[in-house]
Scaffold this motif. Structure first.
Motif, PDB file in Angstrom:
ATOM      1  N   ILE A 473      48.121  42.334  44.238  1.00 58.47           N
ATOM      2  CA  ILE A 473      46.653  42.126  44.179  1.00 58.47           C
ATOM      3  C   ILE A 473      46.582  40.638  44.062  1.00 58.47           C
ATOM      4  CG2 ILE A 473      44.518  42.143  42.862  1.00 58.47           C
ATOM      5  CD1 ILE A 473      45.681  44.851  41.561  1.00 58.47           C
ATOM      6  N   ARG A 474      45.811  40.057  44.935  1.00 61.08           N
ATOM      7  CA  ARG A 474      45.541  38.589  44.853  1.00 61.08           C
ATOM      8  C   ARG A 474      44.236  38.330  44.751  1.00 61.08           C
ATOM      9  NH1 ARG A 474      48.762  39.022  50.240  1.00 61.08           N
ATOM     10  NH2 ARG A 474      50.578  39.626  49.540  1.00 61.08           N
ATOM     11  N   PHE A 475      43.723  37.267  44.230  1.00 62.04           N
ATOM     12  CA  PHE A 475      42.223  36.854  43.889  1.00 62.04           C
ATOM     13  C   PHE A 475      42.301  35.533  44.749  1.00 62.04           C
ATOM     14  CE2 PHE A 475      43.350  39.479  40.317  1.00 62.04           C
ATOM     15  CZ  PHE A 475      42.387  40.045  40.299  1.00 62.04           C
ATOM     16  N   PHE A 476      41.311  35.146  45.636  1.00 64.36           N
ATOM     17  CA  PHE A 476      41.111  33.821  46.182  1.00 64.36           C
ATOM     18  C   PHE A 476      39.960  33.250  46.297  1.00 64.36           C
ATOM     19  CE2 PHE A 476      40.280  37.196  49.511  1.00 64.36           C
ATOM     20  CZ  PHE A 476      39.150  36.730  50.034  1.00 64.36           C
ATOM     21  N   ALA A 477      39.883  31.974  46.292  1.00 66.69           N
ATOM     22  CA  ALA A 477      38.472  31.261  46.699  1.00 66.69           C
ATOM     23  C   ALA A 477      39.091  30.336  47.799  1.00 66.69           C
ATOM     24  CB  ALA A 477      38.053  30.468  45.379  1.00 66.69           C
ATOM     25  N   HIS A 478      38.086  30.262  48.887  1.00 68.71           N
ATOM     26  CA  HIS A 478      38.481  29.185  49.946  1.00 68.71           C
ATOM     27  C   HIS A 478      37.362  28.346  50.006  1.00 68.71           C
ATOM     28  CE1 HIS A 478      42.297  31.152  50.730  1.00 68.71           C
ATOM     29  NE2 HIS A 478      41.784  32.265  51.169  1.00 68.71           N
ATOM     30  N   GLY A 479      37.596  27.306  50.268  1.00 66.90           N
ATOM     31  CA  GLY A 479      36.485  26.068  50.737  1.00 66.90           C
ATOM     32  C   GLY A 479      35.619  25.790  49.220  1.00 66.90           C
ATOM     33  N   GLY A 480      36.519  25.652  48.342  1.00 62.79           N
ATOM     34  CA  GLY A 480      35.709  25.409  46.843  1.00 62.79           C
ATOM     35  C   GLY A 480      36.387  26.331  45.803  1.00 62.79           C
ATOM     36  N   LYS A 481      35.774  26.431  44.814  1.00 61.37           N
ATOM     37  CA  LYS A 481      36.319  26.868  43.577  1.00 61.37           C
ATOM     38  C   LYS A 481      35.316  27.896  43.096  1.00 61.37           C
ATOM     39  CE  LYS A 481      35.293  23.765  40.141  1.00 61.37           C
ATOM     40  NZ  LYS A 481      34.616  22.488  40.593  1.00 61.37           N
ATOM     41  N   ALA A 482      35.794  28.802  42.334  1.00 62.41           N
ATOM     42  CA  ALA A 482      34.897  29.893  41.469  1.00 62.41           C
ATOM     43  C   ALA A 482      35.742  30.413  40.352  1.00 62.41           C
ATOM     44  CB  ALA A 482      34.736  31.078  42.837  1.00 62.41           C
ATOM     45  N   ASP A 483      34.836  30.995  39.404  1.00 61.76           N
ATOM     46  CA  ASP A 483      35.521  31.663  38.080  1.00 61.76           C
ATOM     47  C   ASP A 483      35.673  32.932  38.329  1.00 61.76           C
ATOM     48  OD1 ASP A 483      35.254  29.145  36.790  1.00 61.76           O
ATOM     49  OD2 ASP A 483      33.735  29.627  35.628  1.00 61.76           O
ATOM     50  N   PHE A 484      36.879  33.633  37.848  1.00 63.08           N
ATOM     51  CA  PHE A 484      36.941  34.909  38.074  1.00 63.08           C
ATOM     52  C   PHE A 484      37.377  35.575  36.938  1.00 63.08           C
ATOM     53  CE2 PHE A 484      38.387  35.905  42.642  1.00 63.08           C
ATOM     54  CZ  PHE A 484      37.695  34.759  43.276  1.00 63.08           C
ATOM     55  N   GLU A 485      36.907  36.662  36.521  1.00 63.08           N
ATOM     56  CA  GLU A 485      37.126  37.489  35.259  1.00 63.08           C
ATOM     57  C   GLU A 485      37.498  38.540  35.704  1.00 63.08           C
ATOM     58  OE1 GLU A 485      34.431  36.901  31.922  1.00 63.08           O
ATOM     59  OE2 GLU A 485      35.703  37.931  30.759  1.00 63.08           O
ATOM     60  N   ALA A 486      38.721  39.300  35.564  1.00 60.08           N
ATOM     61  CA  ALA A 486      39.237  40.385  36.276  1.00 60.08           C
ATOM     62  C   ALA A 486      39.877  41.468  35.044  1.00 60.08           C
ATOM     63  CB  ALA A 486      39.956  40.218  37.375  1.00 60.08           C
ATOM     64  N   THR A 487      39.553  42.610  35.016  1.00 58.39           N
ATOM     65  CA  THR A 487      40.242  43.775  34.268  1.00 58.39           C
ATOM     66  C   THR A 487      40.891  44.853  35.171  1.00 58.39           C
ATOM     67  OG1 THR A 487      38.662  43.079  32.698  1.00 58.39           O
ATOM     68  CG2 THR A 487      40.326  45.146  32.197  1.00 58.39           C
ATOM     69  N   GLN A 488      42.205  45.306  34.975  1.00 55.32           N
ATOM     70  CA  GLN A 488      42.458  46.442  35.625  1.00 55.32           C
ATOM     71  C   GLN A 488      43.015  47.450  34.861  1.00 55.32           C
ATOM     72  OE1 GLN A 488      46.357  45.713  37.818  1.00 55.32           O
ATOM     73  NE2 GLN A 488      46.160  47.654  39.058  1.00 55.32           N
ATOM     74  N   TRP A 489      42.688  48.826  35.127  1.00 53.67           N
ATOM     75  CA  TRP A 489      43.206  49.685  34.432  1.00 53.67           C
ATOM     76  C   TRP A 489      44.087  50.569  35.528  1.00 53.67           C
ATOM     77  CZ3 TRP A 489      38.365  47.974  33.986  1.00 53.67           C
ATOM     78  CH2 TRP A 489      37.655  47.584  32.805  1.00 53.67           C
ATOM     79  N   ASN A 490      45.378  51.049  34.953  1.00 57.15           N
ATOM     80  CA  ASN A 490      46.106  52.108  36.104  1.00 57.15           C
ATOM     81  C   ASN A 490      45.461  53.398  35.531  1.00 57.15           C
ATOM     82  OD1 ASN A 490      47.900  50.016  37.105  1.00 57.15           O
ATOM     83  ND2 ASN A 490      48.823  50.004  34.940  1.00 57.15           N
ATOM     84  N   TYR A 491      45.536  53.932  36.867  1.00 59.39           N
ATOM     85  CA  TYR A 491      45.278  55.349  36.828  1.00 59.39           C
ATOM     86  C   TYR A 491      46.487  56.431  37.005  1.00 59.39           C
ATOM     87  CZ  TYR A 491      39.809  54.916  36.981  1.00 59.39           C
ATOM     88  OH  TYR A 491      38.759  54.647  36.777  1.00 59.39           O
TER      89      TYR A 491
END
Ligand code: FRU
Length: 491
Positions: A473-491
């Motif tokens: 899993i990769r999070f990306f921001a292109h051409g600038g920035k952003a705030d990411f808040e993420a949570t993952q739960w395995n199933y």
């Protein structure tokens, strides 16, 4: 290898010796068997049918051809659940092959009456000249769990003005009366929905067509469903034969809805707004809704489409159902959210969490990976041009979900997802969304993803066929920035 017509219209007991065992062996080797979605034990699944609550269980049937992945002799397969999450395979619900369903027990719906669950479905028959004659039939599931079919159809002919494409009764009760809508094709080869009324589910009176503003909108409307939600009328159906237009109608067949004032049952007048698609993804069709005992309106769809080849076909099975979604209305638009019970699939309460600013890069974080999981990602303070997530990724494969702030579009990109499918219909799906804060809520399984955007304002439902080692899993921001808040739960 394609089956002949004779092979496709076989019932289970007509299977060759060893044929089912062979399918089961192929299936057990398949890397794309789902973890938590309803899928067929062998063969092909299509529409959800008979979705209802009865005797402490949610019952959900589906169209099933057991002996292969083509559309052949359809059964109703029966599953049930106490919580909409853990489904138990019950077995065959309706077995086809009698006089009025000789070529399949096609789609239909369920309603409880006198303590029994009544299943109203289309009996598909073909004569010697292979001409189709549809009947609307009734079967009854009793307290002991056994299903018995009425030996005559409850609607035995197609009214004048309509062709043999006349099927998929969806029944509901209003006061003392029962109504059902049926998907139809007019003799001029345009699609529509007709309305019937009954006092006892056995004798049905043809009332006529539901009058919508869509007089020439595709050649057939399959699987209609009428409901009232927050005092409004909602007609869901799956029209075939719409041409793609911009971001719309990109799949081979569509599925969408009209909302308006409640349907006038006397005049059959339905004053409604524009047709809107239910889903923005690649694989979604023929949904059906039910009302839960607590009043919630819940929808399940077929995560697949007719007439396409899927990568699991060679492994002896095809398709699955979506997770159940709760419907609500906002400004004439259906909002879909995963049912609250879905959190029961989470293996841990807390989940893995990150909060980071991502600036012109693509980043992975320890602990974020998997094949079957739930992921919530909220992206704010976006000055980047595009922000998003790559998932089910490895060095060569990825499925990409992004928000393009400049174009104001949400985009799902299946171009590099793994095994290819239906590329003739494109490898991107997108829709316009104007927002400065974006929330992606993903349900990923071995071979699917369901994405709820901004709490169900838009949903993208798709099959994907990555390799088992595509877990990144990769999070990306292109051409600038952003705030990411993420949570993952395995199933
Ligand atoms: C929709 C549909 C229905 C029909 C069923 C047959 O996918 O074509 O109209 O009843 O599938 O399996």
């Amino acid at each position: 290898m394609k089956m002949t017509r004779e092979q496709r219209y076989r019932r289970i007991e007509q299977a060759e010796p060893g044929e089912i065992a062979k399918l089961e062996a192929q299936i057990s080797e398949c890397p794309w068997r789902q973890g938590y979605h309803i899928q067929p034990i062998t063969g092909l699944l299509n529409d959800p049918n008979g979705f209802a609550y009865y005797q402490g269980y949610y019952h959900l049937f589906y169209q099933w051809f057991p002996l292969g992945t083509e559309h052949g002799m359809k059964y109703w397969y029966h599953t049930r659940s106490k919580n909409l999450v853990d489904w138990e395979n019950v077995g065959i619900g309706i077995e086809p092959g009698d006089r009025y369903d000789s070529h399949g027990a096609y789609s239909g719906s369920a309603i409880e009456k006198d303590g029994k669950l009544h299943l109203l479905y289309t009996g598909n028959t073909r004569d010697e000249a292979w001409v189709r004659h549809p009947y609307q039939c009734l079967a009854v599931l009793d307290e002991s769990g056994s299903v018995s079919k009425l030996n005559y159809p409850v609607i035995s002919s197609v009214p004048t003005g309509y062709t043999e494409h006349f099927r998929d009764p969806k029944v509901w009760q209003q006061g003392e009366l029962y109504y059902c809508v049926i998907g139809a094709q007019r003799t001029d080869e345009t699609g529509c929905t007709v309305l019937y009324r009954s006092t006892d589910l056995k004798n049905w009176e043809f009332l006529g067509e539901i009058s919508t503003g869509l007089t020439n909108f595709g050649y057939m409307w399959e699987c209609p469903d009428y409901m009232e939600l927050d005092g409004k009328g909602v007609l869901v159906f799956s029209p075939q034969g719409l041409d793609a237009a911009g971001d719309h109608y990109q799949n081979i067949f569509q599925s969408g809805y009209l909302t308006g004032e409640p349907l006038n049952l006397q005049t059959r007048e339905f004053n409604h707004g524009e047709f809107q698609e239910l889903d923005r993804g690649f694989d979604f069709y023929a949904p059906q809704t039910m009302q839960a005992p607590d009043g919630r309106r819940i929808l399940v769809g077929w995560m697949g489409l007719p007439d396409l080849v899927y990568p699991t076909d060679d492994s002896g099975w095809a398709h699955c159902l979506t997770i159940p979604r709760q419907l609500s209305l906002r400004d004439g638009k259906l909002i879909q959210q995963p049912v609250a019970e879905i959190v029961e699939l989470r293996q841990q309460e807390e989940g893995t969490h990150i909060h980071a600013t991502i600036d012109n890069e693509s980043r992975s974080f320890a602990g974020f990976e998997g094949i079957a999981y739930e992921l919530i990602c909220e992206i704010s303070h976006v000055d980047a041009e595009t922000v998003g997530i790559e998932f089910r990724a490895n060095g060569a494969e990825k499925t990409v979900l992004l928000y393009d702030r400049i174009q104001q579009k949400v985009v799902l990109d299946r171009t590099m997802t793994g095994a290819k499918l239906a590329e003739q219909n494109g490898t991107l799906r997108q829709c316009t969304l104007t927002t400065d804060k974006i929330k992606f809520h993903l349900f990923v399984d071995s071979s699917s993803v369901e994405i709820f955007v901004n709490d169900g304002e838009e949903v993208f439902t798709s099959r994907i066929f990555p390799s088992r080692d595509s877990v990144d899993i990769r999070f990306f921001a292109h051409g600038g920035k952003a705030d990411f808040e993420a949570t993952q739960w395995n199933y």
